[in-house]
Design an enzyme around this catalytic site. Structure first.
Site, PDB file in Angstrom:
ATOM      1  N   LYS A  52     106.241  77.622  13.805  1.00  0.00           N
ATOM      2  CA  LYS A  52     106.083  77.221  15.203  1.00  0.00           C
ATOM      3  C   LYS A  52     107.435  76.794  15.787  1.00  0.00           C
ATOM      4  CE  LYS A  52     101.259  75.945  14.541  1.00  0.00           C
ATOM      5  NZ  LYS A  52     100.259  74.909  14.291  1.00  0.00           N
ATOM      6  N   GLN A  96      99.442  68.602  13.472  1.00  0.00           N
ATOM      7  CA  GLN A  96      99.084  69.678  12.554  1.00  0.00           C
ATOM      8  C   GLN A  96      97.921  69.238  11.662  1.00  0.00           C
ATOM      9  OE1 GLN A  96     100.596  72.829  12.496  1.00  0.00           O
ATOM     10  NE2 GLN A  96      98.986  73.361  11.054  1.00  0.00           N
ATOM     11  N   ASP A 119      97.309  72.486  21.800  1.00  0.00           N
ATOM     12  CA  ASP A 119      96.465  73.221  20.849  1.00  0.00           C
ATOM     13  C   ASP A 119      95.071  73.444  21.444  1.00  0.00           C
ATOM     14  OD1 ASP A 119      97.624  74.143  18.559  1.00  0.00           O
ATOM     15  OD2 ASP A 119      97.328  72.305  17.393  1.00  0.00           O
TER      16      ASP A 119
END
Ligand code: NAD
Length: 300
Positions: A52, A96, A119
């Site tokens: 990422k 995460q 997200d």
């Protein structure tokens, strides 16, 4: 058979994003900024985070990693989330997953300001999406939607079977595909796909094979290698493989290889279009995260 080449499509989309972000910074605005929080040393998570950050660097998004040891307290993590919510130099941030067991993922996700939830996983983002209100879309389903759009695979009126009911993939994917297309709302990423008839299957579904055989599009997100076999697929159907599974492979220097949830070799003989693993949904998910970060920056 069409290969749904997520690696290629994602590279094109990153090039476009790079141009868009260069144009923004050339006007004197600061670059969009993303913070990624990682807790512990899960090897798969560390790889995802590194990928990422690399993708952010490529398109001109300023990425910052905050790494905590696995024994960090829930309170400390929540405090960081609250600080990032308030920090005007941060456009978006992600935590995460998975988190260590002593930390409640639900609590942490709920604490994230949905306007910075790039997200698209917070209850607020998901709830707003369900109601068709402006919200940042969940990254993996948004990446799958882009892949279908890129290859002009229509969903209106089609029967889509989604295997898996997680909050990260299955549920938001199903909602996105059954929605009326909501192109006109401000603050929403353009979405021309929707209007599908969706069936969600899961580990307790009876006779998965028969249900899959009626699908025009099958999206598999179960985390089970070879779950979808050739005889479960209607000839010409589109198959999207979301699964990422590590299986032993003594011939690989790493000792393992990555496979999806689809028996690719046999399904590819029947399907009209199929996404590979690796090189399918994975890179598209990362591109969605970049697009969501830019969107969050523009919304601000
Ligand atoms: P999860 O692990 O939270 O849940 C799996 C789902 O699959 C459950 O809803 C379960 O009911 C269903 N399931 C399990 N076994 C089944 C079976 N035999 N038949 C039917 N349904 C079954 O799911 P997740 O977090 O959505 O992850 C699913 C897979 O997708 C994993 O392999 C994960 O690594 C991968 N993933 C990939 C990406 C990407 O960007 N490519 C993103 C997220 C997740």
């Amino acid at each position: 058979m069409i290969l749904l080449d997520g690696k290629k499509v994602a590279a094109e989309k990153r090039a476009n994003l790079r141009e868009e972000i260069t144009a923004i910074t050339a006007k004197g605005h600061r670059a969009p900024s993303l913070v990624i929080i990682i807790v512990g040393h899960n090897p798969a998570s560390e790889t995802y985070v590194a990928n990422k950050i690399k993708a952010c660097d490529e398109v001109g998004i300023k990425a910052t990693k905050i790494a905590y040891e696995a024994d960090i307290t829930e309170d400390t993590l929540l405090e960081t989330v609250r600080r990032l919510n308030e920090d005007s130099s941060v456009d978006g941030f992600i935590v995460q997953l998975p988190l260590p067991e002593h930390i409640s993922e639900a609590k942490v996700l709920t604490a994230i300001d949905y306007r910075k939830d790039v997200d698209g996983l917070t209850p607020m983002s998901m709830g707003r999406s369900v109601q068709g209100l402006p919200a940042i879309p969940s990254a993996t389903p948004a990446g799958i939607r882009s892949l279908l759009e890129y290859y002009h695979i229509p969903t209106a009126g089609k029967h889509v079977v989604v295997i898996g009911r997680s909050n990260i993939v299955g549920k938001p994917m199903a909602i996105m595909l059954m929605q009326r297309p909501y192109l006109s709302l401000p603050g929403m990423s353009a979405a021309s796909l929707g209007d599908a008839t969706v069936t969600i299957c899961h580990s307790k579904t009876e006779d998965l094979s028969s249900i899959c055989r009626t699908a025009d599009i099958i999206i598999v997100a179960a985390g089970c290698p070879n779950l979808l076999r050739g005889e479960m697929v209607k000839p010409g159907a589109t198959v999207i493989d979301v699964g990422i599974n590590r299986v032993e492979d003594p011939s690989s220097p790493r000792g393992y290889k990555l496979v999806g949830d689809v028996d690719y070799e046999h399904v590819a003989l029947v399907a009209g279009a199929i996404s590979p693993v690796p090189g399918g949904v994975g890179p598209m998910t990362i591109v969605s995260l970049l697009q969501n970060t830019l969107q969050a920056a523009l919304n601000r």
